[in-house]
Design an enzyme around this catalytic site. Structure first.
Site, PDB file in Angstrom:
ATOM      1  N   TRP A   9       0.812  -1.227   0.000  1.00 19.51           N
ATOM      2  CA  TRP A   9       0.000   0.000   0.000  1.00 19.51           C
ATOM      3  C   TRP A   9       0.843   1.273   0.000  1.00 19.51           C
ATOM      4  O   TRP A   9       0.319   2.369  -0.191  1.00 19.51           O
ATOM      5  CB  TRP A   9      -0.902   0.035   1.226  1.00 19.51           C
ATOM      6  CG  TRP A   9      -2.021  -0.952   1.226  1.00 19.51           C
ATOM      7  CD1 TRP A   9      -2.456  -1.723   0.182  1.00 19.51           C
ATOM      8  CD2 TRP A   9      -2.881  -1.269   2.331  1.00 19.51           C
ATOM      9  NE1 TRP A   9      -3.519  -2.490   0.575  1.00 19.51           N
ATOM     10  CE2 TRP A   9      -3.801  -2.233   1.894  1.00 19.51           C
ATOM     11  CE3 TRP A   9      -2.956  -0.831   3.651  1.00 19.51           C
ATOM     12  CZ2 TRP A   9      -4.791  -2.759   2.725  1.00 19.51           C
ATOM     13  CZ3 TRP A   9      -3.928  -1.350   4.482  1.00 19.51           C
ATOM     14  CH2 TRP A   9      -4.843  -2.303   4.016  1.00 19.51           C
ATOM     15  N   LYS A  10       2.121   1.149   0.307  1.00 15.64           N
ATOM     16  CA  LYS A  10       2.977   2.339   0.462  1.00 15.64           C
ATOM     17  C   LYS A  10       2.334   3.307   1.472  1.00 15.64           C
ATOM     18  O   LYS A  10       1.684   2.840   2.413  1.00 15.64           O
ATOM     19  CB  LYS A  10       3.243   2.984  -0.896  1.00 15.64           C
ATOM     20  CG  LYS A  10       3.701   1.939  -1.923  1.00 15.64           C
ATOM     21  CD  LYS A  10       4.221   2.513  -3.193  1.00 15.64           C
ATOM     22  CE  LYS A  10       4.607   1.370  -4.125  1.00 15.64           C
ATOM     23  NZ  LYS A  10       5.358   1.798  -5.287  1.00 15.64           N
ATOM     24  N   HIS A  92      13.181  -1.862  -0.644  1.00 13.84           N
ATOM     25  CA  HIS A  92      12.310  -1.370  -1.721  1.00 13.84           C
ATOM     26  C   HIS A  92      12.994  -0.166  -2.385  1.00 13.84           C
ATOM     27  O   HIS A  92      13.663   0.612  -1.714  1.00 13.84           O
ATOM     28  CB  HIS A  92      10.951  -0.976  -1.152  1.00 13.84           C
ATOM     29  CG  HIS A  92       9.957  -0.650  -2.230  1.00 13.84           C
ATOM     30  ND1 HIS A  92       9.951   0.550  -2.885  1.00 13.84           N
ATOM     31  CD2 HIS A  92       8.977  -1.389  -2.792  1.00 13.84           C
ATOM     32  CE1 HIS A  92       8.992   0.541  -3.804  1.00 13.84           C
ATOM     33  NE2 HIS A  92       8.380  -0.628  -3.770  1.00 13.84           N
ATOM     34  N   GLU A 159      11.921  -5.859  -8.857  1.00 12.29           N
ATOM     35  CA  GLU A 159      11.124  -4.677  -9.173  1.00 12.29           C
ATOM     36  C   GLU A 159      11.981  -3.688  -9.963  1.00 12.29           C
ATOM     37  O   GLU A 159      12.668  -2.842  -9.363  1.00 12.29           O
ATOM     38  CB  GLU A 159      10.640  -4.008  -7.892  1.00 12.29           C
ATOM     39  CG  GLU A 159       9.736  -4.879  -7.053  1.00 12.29           C
ATOM     40  CD  GLU A 159       8.773  -4.036  -6.238  1.00 12.29           C
ATOM     41  OE1 GLU A 159       7.567  -4.150  -6.449  1.00 12.29           O
ATOM     42  OE2 GLU A 159       9.248  -3.246  -5.411  1.00 12.29           O
ATOM     43  N   GLY A 165       5.152   2.088 -10.602  1.00 11.08           N
ATOM     44  CA  GLY A 165       4.270   3.244 -10.602  1.00 11.08           C
ATOM     45  C   GLY A 165       4.216   3.990 -11.919  1.00 11.08           C
ATOM     46  O   GLY A 165       3.706   5.109 -11.986  1.00 11.08           O
ATOM     47  N   SER A 197       3.995  -2.051 -11.706  1.00 11.66           N
ATOM     48  CA  SER A 197       2.799  -1.799 -12.526  1.00 11.66           C
ATOM     49  C   SER A 197       2.015  -3.067 -12.868  1.00 11.66           C
ATOM     50  O   SER A 197       1.405  -3.148 -13.940  1.00 11.66           O
ATOM     51  CB  SER A 197       3.174  -1.041 -13.807  1.00 11.66           C
ATOM     52  OG  SER A 197       3.689   0.231 -13.474  1.00 11.66           O
ATOM     53  N   GLY A 218       1.552  -2.587  -6.101  1.00 11.29           N
ATOM     54  CA  GLY A 218       1.342  -1.312  -5.436  1.00 11.29           C
ATOM     55  C   GLY A 218      -0.012  -0.716  -5.811  1.00 11.29           C
ATOM     56  O   GLY A 218      -1.042  -1.025  -5.220  1.00 11.29           O
ATOM     57  N   GLY A 219      -0.013   0.128  -6.833  1.00  4.78           N
ATOM     58  CA  GLY A 219      -1.206   0.886  -7.210  1.00  4.78           C
ATOM     59  C   GLY A 219      -2.478   0.043  -7.346  1.00  4.78           C
ATOM     60  O   GLY A 219      -3.540   0.428  -6.841  1.00  4.78           O
TER      61      GLY A 219
HETATM   62  P1  PGA Z   1       3.282  -0.425  -8.517  1.00  8.67           P
HETATM   63  O1  PGA Z   1       4.235  -0.583  -7.242  1.00  8.67           O
HETATM   64  O2  PGA Z   1       2.503  -1.720  -8.646  1.00  8.67           O
HETATM   65  O3  PGA Z   1       2.388   0.741  -8.198  1.00  8.67           O
HETATM   66  O4  PGA Z   1       4.147  -0.204  -9.693  1.00  8.67           O
HETATM   67  C1  PGA Z   1       4.921  -1.777  -6.984  1.00  8.67           C
HETATM   68  C2  PGA Z   1       5.848  -1.609  -5.829  1.00  8.67           C
HETATM   69  O5  PGA Z   1       6.526  -0.571  -5.738  1.00  8.67           O
HETATM   70  O6  PGA Z   1       5.960  -2.493  -4.961  1.00  8.67           O
END
Ligand code: PGA
Length: 241
Positions: A9-10, A92, A159, A165, A197, A218-219
């Site tokens: 979720w950041k 990360h 990643e 993102g 992503s 993430g998103g």
């Molecule tokens: P993202 O993030 O899916 O929004 O690209 C992935 C992450 O940073 O773990």
């Protein structure tokens, strides 16, 4: 091995949104046992999430490199573990680039994970400049160096920084090439997740690759609907072998 799906979720979602998310995703989780789900919230939600998420585990997004003491603002491995975290993201790219997390700090965090029984999820990946300069393997090797003597279970998340993102998911072939290299370095039995992503459109073709054991999302994990849709795709045994 079941596919492993991690929601990162950041620094997003407030408390009300968290409780609504859990209600929605618990429904999706109760409909499947074909996927291992791990949710990584801000540390202030670890305990709530660990006690309300049904059929999933909880990960800290970061832990301090210090064990305890006068470190205002830090959350220790022991604190995270006592609030229900079974996993912790380490290294990360946002921690590396925004908060200057170094390999030495990550090594210190790994030792604390081991001490408190937390499974580390080590994030690695190259920037676009490093990729263009042909340095993917050397960058990843350097980042993996921290686990060269780690003798407990850990996960790796590949990643690529240029995919995080940006909406620009690595193609399954690009991801597989990096995953196969990581597997060669860390050996069998270490789950390797792809992150960058990932969404409901891209998840399946990524998981079809032999060295991709899951995803760090993430998103697309922030809304219960889109995350539940991903869980549904991943758990469909007719599609994912
Ligand atoms: P993202 O993030 O899916 O929004 O690209 C992935 C992450 O940073 O773990």
């Amino acid at each position: 091995m079941k596919p492993i799906i991690v929601a990162n979720w950041k620094m997003n979602l407030d408390y009300t949104e968290v409780t609504q998310w859990v209600t929605g995703v618990n429904q999706a989780l109760s409909a499947t046992d074909a996927v291992d789900v791990i949710v990584s919230p801000a540390s202030c939600y670890l305990h709530t999430l660990a006690s309300t998420l049904v059929g999933g585990d909880v990960a800290a997004q970061s832990i301090s490199e210090f064990d305890m003491g006068a470190y205002t603002g830090e959350v220790s491995a022991k604190m995270a573990q006592s609030c229900g975290a079974k996993y912790a993201l380490l290294g990360h790219s946002e921690r590396r680039h925004v908060f200057f997390e170094t390999n030495q700090m990550i090594k210190d965090k790994l030792a604390l994970c081991k001490r408190y029984g937390i499974v580390p999820i080590l994030c690695v990946g190259e920037t676009i400049d490093e990729r263009n300069a042909g340095q993917v393997k050397s960058v990843i090797s350097n980042q993996l160096d921290v686990v060269s003597e780690y003798d407990d279970l850990f996960y790796v998340a590949y990643e690529p920084v240029w995919a995080i993102g940006t909406g620009q998911t690595a193609t399954p072939d690009i991801a597989e090439e990096a995953h196969a290299f990581i597997q060669h370095v860390v050996g069998d039995g270490i789950p390797i997740l792809y992150g960058g992503s990932v969404n409901s459109e891209t998840i399946q073709s990524l998981l079809d690759k032999p060295s991709i054991d899951g995803a760090l999302i993430g998103g697309a994990s922030l809304a219960a609907d889109s995350f539940s849709e991903i869980l549904q795709i991943v758990s469909n045994p007719g599609v994912i072998q």
